[in-house]
Design a protein around this motif. Structure first.
Motif, short mmCIF file in Angstrom:
data_model
loop_
_atom_site.label_atom_id
_atom_site.label_comp_id
_atom_site.label_asym_id
_atom_site.label_seq_id
_atom_site.Cartn_x
_atom_site.Cartn_y
_atom_site.Cartn_z
N UNK A 222 0.83 -1.21 0.00
CA UNK A 222 0.00 0.00 0.00
C UNK A 222 0.86 1.25 0.00
N UNK A 223 1.90 1.25 0.82
CA UNK A 223 2.77 2.42 0.89
C UNK A 223 3.56 2.59 -0.40
N UNK A 224 4.10 1.49 -0.92
CA UNK A 224 4.86 1.57 -2.17
C UNK A 224 3.98 1.96 -3.34
N UNK A 225 2.74 1.49 -3.33
CA UNK A 225 1.81 1.85 -4.41
C UNK A 225 1.52 3.34 -4.40
N UNK A 226 1.32 3.91 -3.21
CA UNK A 226 1.05 5.35 -3.12
C UNK A 226 2.26 6.15 -3.61
#
Length: 283
Positions: A222-226
């Protein structure tokens, strides 16, 4: 789903209170078709609460993670078919135990991300642009491959690495992984010698694209996607404000019954429901 009464007291519960509450519910004659589901945290409850029969399902946080759920269903509620757990698969690829079900892939977030249609819907909702969504997902997974390998090795060999002291920016350098930077970041707080580097390198070389969904941590994704979305769509105002928490909320909003029906977890729970005469899923 829990009643308003249970919702109001849930934040005050602990694992002992949860056990006693479930025992009380099991003693009620009219509850024979009800399911009492143990999960690891509030994120699980927020998503699953929308997917199960509202009248016949109560979700409980275990207040002890996966380990406590395993203990509850294999010791406290063994053979109580109305009580079961849904847990993260993490790095455990062994067959599921009785009264325990794994999410598809690593955890809840990755079950949603791993559903091609749901992931496509999420990215289109954010960007309103037609693109190769699955190739974009693959890119993010490979951006995280070093962190995934370190997490897997840490699990396998019990190295005791505290990942909370390692922000994800240590692992993503302009969205291109540099192993040396990662290992140097770990060394600032932990013992991490050449042997450990070699173990992680071997894991990296062995991981294939299809396996990354099984092993990549959902919070990391989720963090890397953002971060990736901000990099690729820097002019998009709605994407600029995205964070890890926002991304989870978006994932949970996208993932409705239509997509849940496509999962292995759904198929296993439907089978369990029929075998044990429960009213868990009504679609």
């Amino acid at each position: 789903m829990a009643s308003e009464y249970f919702d109001s007291i849930r934040p005050k519960l602990d694992k002992t209170t949860v056990i006693n509450e479930i025992k009380m519910q099991l003693s009620v004659p009219n509850n024979k078709k009800k399911s009492f589901i143990l999960v690891e945290g509030q994120n699980d409850i927020s998503v699953l609460d929308t997917l199960f029969d509202n009248e016949n399902t109560i979700l409980y946080e275990s207040y002890g993670g996966k380990r406590e759920i395993v203990k509850m269903v294999t010791e406290v509620f063994l053979d109580e078919k109305q009580v079961f757990g849904i847990v993260d698969k993490d790095f455990d690829l062994n067959e599921e135990q009785l009264q325990l079900f794994n999410y598809d892939f690593c955890n809840l977030e990755m079950m949603i991300v791993g559903n091609n249609d749901a992931f496509n819907a999420l990215i289109f909702k954010l960007t309103n642009i037609k693109m190769d969504y699955l190739e974009f997902r693959k890119k993010v997974l490979f951006d995280l491959i070093v962190l995934t390998a370190v997490r897997k090795a840490n699990y396998m060999y019990d190295w005791g690495i505290n990942f909370s002291k390692l922000p994800i920016t240590c692992f993503l350098k302009f969205n291109n992984v540099d192993r040396r930077d990662v290992y140097e970041s770990i060394k600032r707080n932990h013992e991490f010698d050449k042997e450990k580097e070699e173990i992680c390198n071997n894991i990296i070389e062995s991981l294939k694209n299809e396996e990354l969904l099984n092993f990549t941590n959902g919070h990391d994704f989720c963090e890397a996607l953002s971060i990736s979305l901000k990099s690729c769509f820097s002019e998009n105002k709605s994407i600029k404000s995205l964070g890890k928490r926002n991304m989870f909320n978006l994932l949970s909003c996208v993932f409705g019954p239509h997509y849940f029906k496509q999962t292995e977890l759904y198929a296993k729970l439907k089978k369990y429901q029929v075998e044990n005469e429960l009213s868990l899923i009504m679609y």
